[in-house]
Design a protein around this motif. Sequence first.
Motif, PDB file in Angstrom:
ATOM      1  N   VAL A   1       0.767  -1.113  -0.139  1.00 23.19           N
ATOM      2  CA  VAL A   1       0.266  -0.171  -0.052  1.00 23.19           C
ATOM      3  C   VAL A   1       0.888   1.369   0.134  1.00 23.19           C
ATOM      4  O   VAL A   1       0.616   2.314  -0.717  1.00 23.19           O
ATOM      5  CB  VAL A   1      -1.000  -0.048   1.382  1.00 23.19           C
ATOM      6  N   GLY A   2       1.773   1.429   0.877  1.00 28.42           N
ATOM      7  CA  GLY A   2       2.810   2.701   1.106  1.00 28.42           C
ATOM      8  C   GLY A   2       2.405   3.416   1.991  1.00 28.42           C
ATOM      9  O   GLY A   2       2.331   2.992   3.132  1.00 28.42           O
ATOM     10  N   ARG A   3       1.995   4.702   1.719  1.00 33.60           N
ATOM     11  CA  ARG A   3       1.888   5.805   2.519  1.00 33.60           C
ATOM     12  C   ARG A   3       0.550   5.533   3.510  1.00 33.60           C
ATOM     13  O   ARG A   3       0.528   6.013   4.563  1.00 33.60           O
ATOM     14  CB  ARG A   3       1.819   7.207   1.795  1.00 33.60           C
ATOM     15  N   PHE A   4      -0.423   4.718   2.873  1.00 34.04           N
ATOM     16  CA  PHE A   4      -1.768   4.578   3.561  1.00 34.04           C
ATOM     17  C   PHE A   4      -1.746   3.468   4.504  1.00 34.04           C
ATOM     18  O   PHE A   4      -2.772   2.915   5.090  1.00 34.04           O
ATOM     19  CB  PHE A   4      -2.819   4.568   2.656  1.00 34.04           C
TER      20      PHE A   4
ATOM     21  N   PHE B   1      -4.687   1.501   7.080  1.00 34.35           N
ATOM     22  CA  PHE B   1      -5.492   0.307   6.746  1.00 34.35           C
ATOM     23  C   PHE B   1      -5.183  -0.682   8.186  1.00 34.35           C
ATOM     24  O   PHE B   1      -5.861  -1.519   8.478  1.00 34.35           O
ATOM     25  CB  PHE B   1      -4.939  -0.357   5.515  1.00 34.35           C
ATOM     26  N   ARG B   2      -3.926  -0.357   8.823  1.00 37.06           N
ATOM     27  CA  ARG B   2      -3.553  -1.405   9.721  1.00 37.06           C
ATOM     28  C   ARG B   2      -4.666  -0.883  10.921  1.00 37.06           C
ATOM     29  O   ARG B   2      -4.904  -1.853  11.423  1.00 37.06           O
ATOM     30  CB  ARG B   2      -2.008  -0.961  10.413  1.00 37.06           C
ATOM     31  N   THR B   3      -4.820   0.054  10.881  1.00 36.01           N
ATOM     32  CA  THR B   3      -5.706   0.678  12.011  1.00 36.01           C
ATOM     33  C   THR B   3      -7.246   0.202  12.079  1.00 36.01           C
ATOM     34  O   THR B   3      -7.891  -0.371  12.524  1.00 36.01           O
ATOM     35  CB  THR B   3      -5.851   2.164  12.204  1.00 36.01           C
ATOM     36  N   VAL B   4      -7.567   0.259  10.490  1.00 41.48           N
ATOM     37  CA  VAL B   4      -8.992  -0.263  10.254  1.00 41.48           C
ATOM     38  C   VAL B   4      -9.090  -1.600  10.429  1.00 41.48           C
ATOM     39  O   VAL B   4     -10.007  -2.157  10.922  1.00 41.48           O
ATOM     40  CB  VAL B   4      -9.280   0.047   8.713  1.00 41.48           C
TER      41      VAL B   4
END
Length: 328
Positions: A123-126, A130-133
């Motif tokens: 994914v890169g910068r995001f 997404f880890r939090t989601v």
Amino acid sequence: MGTATVPAGRRPAGVVPARRRPVRPGRSPSARREARWAYLFLAPWLVGFLAFQAGPMIASAWLSLTEYDVINEPRFTGLDNYRQLTSDPQVARSLGNTVLYTLLHVPLVMVLSLGLALLLHRVGRFQGFFRTVFYLPVMTPAVAVGILFLLLLNTQDGLVNRGLALVGVDGPSWTTDPDWILPGIVLMSLWSLGSTVIIYLAALQNVPRDLYEAASIDGAGRWARFRTVTLPMISGALFFTLVVNTIASLQMFTEVYTMYFGNRETQNRFNSDAATFYVIHLFQEAFQFLHMGFASAMAWLLFVIILLITLVQMKLGNRFVYYEGDDR
């Protein structure tokens, strides 16, 4: 007679040298002080372990040899409770449901989590977002998850069957059909795979890029790099989640109990036999029927099963798991 002269460096004949006592260096005052502080900081854990783990385990082992209903004094019955375990059909049924759930849940969670972790790795910068989601569902209380999926899997109004209807699929009766209750529970358990995803993502980020570059130079394609580089390098994380998820699956309780046994109305409406897991049956024997001795025997049987499965996994893991610095 003259006195014999003994050459320098040699002992006289017949003289046995005295055995020297090994000198044990005494502990310095600072070392003793550190040891006292260590015991002081360990004391809360030791007290908690003895009071809430070792003590109850010893008491449970004793109660498993008795007939005890909380009201009357325990009556020693020997191994009768363990003999009853082998002849009780409900124990066999609940254990079979639990084992089947574990066989379905653990591989599915591992495969899906690895796939999601591979996607997040690109994914890169995001990636942080997404880890939090993915991890947020893990923080949801288990009782809330059970209630949520009881609504989602509703045959008529459930969101899952509505989504299937949009693609022309007639959704099954997740909560009433005995053949679909267990798959529905497995589907519910995927809600909390975020912790496994995070573990795999951390393992993927620790794989050296040099290995991928070397494999590419040797002509390895994407699948070959995944099979020969990625999987061996993250095998430690895979093995850890295999053991942890297996133990957790064999102790499945809260979500299923909330869905099917939370109140008498729910229990009468749904087919609860297909949802009776081993720990649920243990809970019923202990706190619903007050068969504390029999429930204690069930608990020790589950402990032995988990111990044996974990030992087998550890034995096999030593053959297939790669650890950094391992020369094998």
